[in-house]
Write an enzyme that holds these catalytic residues in place. Structure first.
Site, PDB file in Angstrom:
ATOM      1  N   PRO A 170      68.884 -14.738  16.184  1.00  0.00           N
ATOM      2  CA  PRO A 170      68.158 -13.738  15.398  1.00  0.00           C
ATOM      3  C   PRO A 170      67.643 -14.303  14.077  1.00  0.00           C
ATOM      4  O   PRO A 170      67.891 -15.462  13.724  1.00  0.00           O
ATOM      5  CB  PRO A 170      69.232 -12.688  15.142  1.00  0.00           C
ATOM      6  CG  PRO A 170      70.481 -13.511  14.966  1.00  0.00           C
ATOM      7  CD  PRO A 170      70.337 -14.675  15.920  1.00  0.00           C
ATOM      8  N   TRP A 171      66.962 -13.426  13.329  1.00  0.00           N
ATOM      9  CA  TRP A 171      66.369 -13.840  12.060  1.00  0.00           C
ATOM     10  C   TRP A 171      67.273 -13.609  10.858  1.00  0.00           C
ATOM     11  O   TRP A 171      66.983 -14.098   9.776  1.00  0.00           O
ATOM     12  CB  TRP A 171      65.035 -13.121  11.835  1.00  0.00           C
ATOM     13  CG  TRP A 171      65.045 -11.633  12.057  1.00  0.00           C
ATOM     14  CD1 TRP A 171      64.549 -10.966  13.139  1.00  0.00           C
ATOM     15  CD2 TRP A 171      65.553 -10.619  11.174  1.00  0.00           C
ATOM     16  NE1 TRP A 171      64.727  -9.612  12.994  1.00  0.00           N
ATOM     17  CE2 TRP A 171      65.336  -9.375  11.788  1.00  0.00           C
ATOM     18  CE3 TRP A 171      66.164 -10.651   9.914  1.00  0.00           C
ATOM     19  CZ2 TRP A 171      65.723  -8.168  11.200  1.00  0.00           C
ATOM     20  CZ3 TRP A 171      66.553  -9.450   9.330  1.00  0.00           C
ATOM     21  CH2 TRP A 171      66.329  -8.232   9.968  1.00  0.00           C
TER      22      TRP A 171
ATOM     23  N   LYS B 128      66.136 -20.810  21.553  1.00  0.00           N
ATOM     24  CA  LYS B 128      64.931 -20.222  20.962  1.00  0.00           C
ATOM     25  C   LYS B 128      65.325 -19.513  19.671  1.00  0.00           C
ATOM     26  O   LYS B 128      65.937 -18.453  19.692  1.00  0.00           O
ATOM     27  CB  LYS B 128      64.289 -19.191  21.900  1.00  0.00           C
ATOM     28  CG  LYS B 128      62.952 -18.655  21.357  1.00  0.00           C
ATOM     29  CD  LYS B 128      62.569 -17.318  21.952  1.00  0.00           C
ATOM     30  CE  LYS B 128      63.039 -16.158  21.098  1.00  0.00           C
ATOM     31  NZ  LYS B 128      62.377 -16.063  19.778  1.00  0.00           N
ATOM     32  N   PRO B 129      64.965 -20.075  18.510  1.00  0.00           N
ATOM     33  CA  PRO B 129      65.211 -19.351  17.266  1.00  0.00           C
ATOM     34  C   PRO B 129      64.213 -18.211  17.113  1.00  0.00           C
ATOM     35  O   PRO B 129      63.171 -18.189  17.785  1.00  0.00           O
ATOM     36  CB  PRO B 129      65.003 -20.426  16.190  1.00  0.00           C
ATOM     37  CG  PRO B 129      64.014 -21.371  16.803  1.00  0.00           C
ATOM     38  CD  PRO B 129      64.310 -21.376  18.282  1.00  0.00           C
ATOM     39  N   SER B 130      64.515 -17.277  16.219  1.00  0.00           N
ATOM     40  CA  SER B 130      63.553 -16.222  15.929  1.00  0.00           C
ATOM     41  C   SER B 130      62.238 -16.841  15.462  1.00  0.00           C
ATOM     42  O   SER B 130      62.230 -17.787  14.663  1.00  0.00           O
ATOM     43  CB  SER B 130      64.093 -15.291  14.846  1.00  0.00           C
ATOM     44  OG  SER B 130      63.059 -14.453  14.352  1.00  0.00           O
ATOM     45  N   GLU B 131      61.142 -16.298  15.941  1.00  0.00           N
ATOM     46  CA  GLU B 131      59.835 -16.783  15.507  1.00  0.00           C
ATOM     47  C   GLU B 131      59.591 -16.546  14.021  1.00  0.00           C
ATOM     48  O   GLU B 131      58.742 -17.197  13.396  1.00  0.00           O
ATOM     49  CB  GLU B 131      58.718 -16.119  16.319  1.00  0.00           C
ATOM     50  CG  GLU B 131      58.554 -14.623  16.123  1.00  0.00           C
ATOM     51  CD  GLU B 131      59.496 -13.784  16.976  1.00  0.00           C
ATOM     52  OE1 GLU B 131      59.296 -12.554  17.017  1.00  0.00           O
ATOM     53  OE2 GLU B 131      60.422 -14.350  17.601  1.00  0.00           O
TER      54      GLU B 131
ATOM     55  N   SER C  31      68.937  -7.601  18.930  1.00  0.00           N
ATOM     56  CA  SER C  31      68.912  -6.140  19.005  1.00  0.00           C
ATOM     57  C   SER C  31      69.402  -5.655  20.362  1.00  0.00           C
ATOM     58  O   SER C  31      69.451  -6.409  21.343  1.00  0.00           O
ATOM     59  CB  SER C  31      67.493  -5.627  18.764  1.00  0.00           C
ATOM     60  OG  SER C  31      66.650  -5.969  19.859  1.00  0.00           O
TER      61      SER C  31
ATOM     62  N   GLU D  18      75.695 -10.481  21.711  1.00  0.00           N
ATOM     63  CA  GLU D  18      76.204  -9.981  20.434  1.00  0.00           C
ATOM     64  C   GLU D  18      75.062  -9.191  19.816  1.00  0.00           C
ATOM     65  O   GLU D  18      74.079  -9.751  19.334  1.00  0.00           O
ATOM     66  CB  GLU D  18      76.630 -11.150  19.532  1.00  0.00           C
ATOM     67  CG  GLU D  18      77.604 -10.740  18.430  1.00  0.00           C
ATOM     68  CD  GLU D  18      76.917 -10.251  17.171  1.00  0.00           C
ATOM     69  OE1 GLU D  18      76.796  -9.008  17.025  1.00  0.00           O
ATOM     70  OE2 GLU D  18      76.515 -11.072  16.352  1.00  0.00           O
TER      71      GLU D  18
ATOM     72  N   CYS E 291      74.925  -7.163  11.053  1.00  0.00           N
ATOM     73  CA  CYS E 291      75.345  -6.250  12.112  1.00  0.00           C
ATOM     74  C   CYS E 291      76.728  -5.650  11.857  1.00  0.00           C
ATOM     75  O   CYS E 291      77.065  -4.613  12.422  1.00  0.00           O
ATOM     76  CB  CYS E 291      75.309  -6.944  13.465  1.00  0.00           C
ATOM     77  SG  CYS E 291      76.181  -8.513  13.527  1.00  0.00           S
TER      78      CYS E 291
ATOM     79  N   GLU F 221      71.019   1.870  13.796  1.00  0.00           N
ATOM     80  CA  GLU F 221      71.173   0.723  12.918  1.00  0.00           C
ATOM     81  C   GLU F 221      69.914   0.546  12.071  1.00  0.00           C
ATOM     82  O   GLU F 221      68.857   0.171  12.577  1.00  0.00           O
ATOM     83  CB  GLU F 221      71.449  -0.533  13.746  1.00  0.00           C
ATOM     84  CG  GLU F 221      71.785  -1.747  12.900  1.00  0.00           C
ATOM     85  CD  GLU F 221      72.153  -2.943  13.747  1.00  0.00           C
ATOM     86  OE1 GLU F 221      73.059  -3.694  13.348  1.00  0.00           O
ATOM     87  OE2 GLU F 221      71.537  -3.135  14.815  1.00  0.00           O
TER      88      GLU F 221
END
Length: 503
Positions: A174-175, A199-202, A252, A273, A307, A405
């Site tokens: 995630p970012w 794959k990291p968050s863009e 998410s 997660e 989170c 959330e």
């Protein structure tokens, strides 16, 4: 002195004369990392990486395609047998070497993380320290795994339990904690003997790409691969690829559902997660000052983009008034600003314009449902995606703001009358990641911790994490465990070998 802009409920402290956090030479190559080197993307499409403080473009990164993923998976598949055959000592030494390399470049990684996300320096420093410790812990833990003792459980038959790597793991991060969440996946995956494609968050790929650049000479070719891009292309291909043995995602709930649905077609393992909506249950005998001071950090750390954030207070009606006063006093003292505007800056911007608009919409709908901002409650003037640290009171039971959330610097306060109501209200949300209980009654604390439906329950604390203990949730918060030896279990498989030794 840094300049400040007063927008009524809070100030955004600016640093107009400060030099850039990072220079062009500090940025990682804007390419995929496949087979031990940075390679050009198959497509010319790119995504802007934006500084959330200034709204200026830092760099453009390639939008990966299914073909890029296939290249990375082929590289990881070719490397997995040799990597799996290494003895634990060899993998442990490599993880220690990774930790040492990261430690040597701590300042650079802190600056990159802060520039890409807008995090205050103190938050980015904590992230990088946690990243390094994650690799050090896993380097030790992989040499001390335990299992059922070998023995005869059927007469004349010796049973042995082998712990083996799963194989090739696809990872989506995630970012909100770009490098730390990558480390939570990469370290145990490598420790258990697997190869991976991540794959990291863009929105926040810079430190993951820099990680690959820094440790690329340490890790055998193909063991670690990075493909940048969007979820519907890169993430989906990882989830569906027949040569990917497991997919692990932090993100998410909607992303988790999509990955799980796609992965089901090939029956690959899934580690999720996901989100949280942590209840903070405050009883009349609690130390209210301690609760309020803890929530100053636990509710607003990383601008609430956390989170496990202490975002939903359930306080006994007899002490609600005093508690809200104490909490508001704490929140009024939070320093909002840009990373270079002072070491005391505690709250940065939200990560993107889209998320900024999402959080503002939640606040507007909450007001329309009758909630009132005891402090904050609105966006702050630009540039940047800043939202004032907020405490909402008058929140009705079952309100959207108390169930969904928000992922911003927003804490809601509700009241309850007795323990049963507190448990029911705490558990009624679809998430089950974390919770906390505040009481001086030891028996009550044990009972409440058992009754709350969350993967982590703190007593008289909140958002305290350690690599030695597991992190993960129940219900809509997903399944699988990060951190601790339980993560090593998640990324490995057990095999029973039985020998007939009868004579």
């Amino acid at each position: 002195m840094p300049a400040s802009a007063d927008f009524g409920t809070a100030e955004v402290r600016r640093a107009p004369d400060a030099p850039p956090l990072v220079k062009a030479d500090d940025l990682p190559p804007a390419r995929h990392f496949i087979g031990g080197e940075f390679v050009e993307a198959m497509s010319e499409s790119c995504t802007d990486v934006v500084d959330p403080c200034s709204e200026e473009i830092l760099v453009q990164i390639p939008e990966g395609t299914a073909e890029d993923v296939d290249r990375a998976v082929a590289s990881a598949a070719a490397a997995k047998d040799d990597w799996a055959r290494l003895v634990p000592k060899a993998r442990s030494e490599l993880l220690h070497a990774i930790a040492d390399r990261l430690a040597e470049h701590t300042e650079l990684l802190v600056a990159l993380e802060s520039a890409n996300t807008g995090k205050p320096i103190r938050v980015a420093q904590d992230d990088i320290a946690g990243t390094i410790d994650t690799f050090r812990f896993m380097a030790g833990a992989l040499r001390a795994t335990t299992s059922l003792a070998a023995g005869d459980y059927i007469e004349n038959h010796l049973s042995l339990i082998r712990r083996e790597p799963i194989g090739l793991v696809g990872v989506v991060t995630p970012w909100n904690y770009p490098l730390l969440m990558a480390a939570w996946k990469i370290a145990p995956i490598l420790a258990a003997g697997n190869t991976l494609v991540i794959k990291p968050s863009e929105q926040t790929p810079l430190t993951t790409l820099k990680f690959a650049e820094l440790v690329g000479d340490l890790v055998p070719s193909g063991v670690l691969n990075v493909v940048t891009g969007l979820g519907p292309a890169v993430g989906a291909r990882l989830a569906e690829h027949p040569d990917v043995d497991m997919v692990a995602l932090t993100g998410s709930v909607n992303s988790g559902r999509a990955v799980a649905r796609t992965a089901a077609e090939t029956l690959k393992r899934v580690h999720l997660e996901l989100g949280g909506k942590a209840p903070v249950v405050v009883f009349p005998d609690a130390d209210l000052a301690a609760v309020a001071s803890t929530l100053r950090v636990a509710g607003y750390w990383n601008s609430g983009q956390e989170c496990g954030a202490a975002c939903r207070v359930l306080v006994h009606e007899s002490v609600a008034g005093e508690f809200v006063e104490r909490l508001v006093d704490e929140v009024r003292g939070l320093v909002v600003g840009e990373p270079l505007a002072g070491e005391d800056v505690e709250i940065g911007p939200l990560v993107s314009k889209a998320h900024f608009d999402r959080v503002r919409a939640y606040l507007e709908r909450a007001r329309n449902e009758g909630a009132r901002a005891a402090v904050g409650g609105e966006a702050l003037g630009g540039p940047g995606y800043f939202v004032a640290p907020t405490v909402l009171v008058g929140v009705r039971e079952g309100a959207e703001i108390s169930r969904e959330e928000v992922f911003g610097p927003v804490v809601t306060v509700e009241t309850f009358r007795d323990e049963d109501e507190a448990v029911r209200r705490a558990n009624e949300v679809p998430f089950g990641l974390s919770a906390s209980v505040w009481t001086e009654n030891g028996r009550r604390s044990h009972d409440m911790a058992a009754r709350l439906d969350a993967g982590t329950v703190w007593v008289n604390a909140h958002l305290v994490l350690a690599n030695e203990v597991p992190w993960g949730g129940f219900k809509g918060s997903g399944y699988g465990r990060d951190l601790s030896i339980y993560a090593l279990d998640d990324y490995s498989r057990t095999k029973h070998v039985m020998h007939n030794h009868g004579r």
